[in-house]
Design a protein around this motif. Sequence first.
Motif: not given
Length: 331
Positions: A76, A197-198, A200-201, A205-206, A210, A214, A218, A270
Amino acid sequence: MKYLKNILTIVVLILVPEFLFSQIKPLDAELTNYQYPFKVYFLDVKSQNNDLKMAYMDVQPKESNGKTIMLLHGKNFNGAYWGKTAKDLSDKGFRVVIPDQIGFGKSSKPQNYQFSFSQLAENTKAVLDHLNIDKAIVLGHSMGGMVATRFTLLYPERVEKLILENPIGLEDYKTFAAYQTIDQAYQSELKNTAESYKNYQLTFYYDNKWKPEYQPWLDLIAGWTLHPDYPKVAWDAALTSDMIYNQPVCYEFKNIKVPTLLIIGTRDRTAIGKDRTPKELQPKMGQYQLLGKKTQQEIRGSKLVELENVGHLPHIEVYDKFWNALYGFIR
């Protein structure tokens, strides 16, 4: 008055995400109007009856220490997110080579291409050959860790040291997740938006926290969804998802002979295909606090640095800790 303030607060909370997403600019398939942190070069690659261009950055140090390090991006992402890492490595005397894999970033997006980790490794080798680099330290993040692993297995004489930063592929996703056809994956990719996408991240990921730093990463993938070129990008994304699912590297870690460092954010969860996995198995996927240790045992003589409560992108989320682990290994 208090009631009015509450209403205004609610309105702001509703509008802020829309405002943030409205700032995302449409980006074409090759990110023509997006500026990378360093000069971008292009290597002409003839591959599978395609005339392709492979983008890469070649960051030269002011005072060379004689070593080269190659940074390989995740699925990504693209080479741009290595900007700070590359600058600091260059300041320490390293030559830094950062390719965009075919199908990613500023490189070509072929629509008829048999993606494989062996092919990506071969394309990556072509960049080093073009630059007359015989040997390099190789650092791969996420999917880049799978590319780096295959590269090391195919061309061990070209690898001085290997660093895997939260690589995917530490487990065989086929043993958990049901197969989806490339056509199904493509339809799924077409549904992606800045918001999806946000989300998911944030989740993977985070840890649902947020931060402004980052946002650029994105913006890059979200910008694609706003451009008429997006179907080209989505098709290659579907092809590479199939590659990840069907071409595990986890069974071959035992064959790696070069000095290896694993940098593992232990909060990472992930896992490819988790949404297609039975609910009772989903919690067993992407357990990086376990997978890091397991992989270290399989790669003889490897070193493991675990970063507690860190997600999928240590070099973005906790850069200083990432840098200390990396530089301590390659200095």
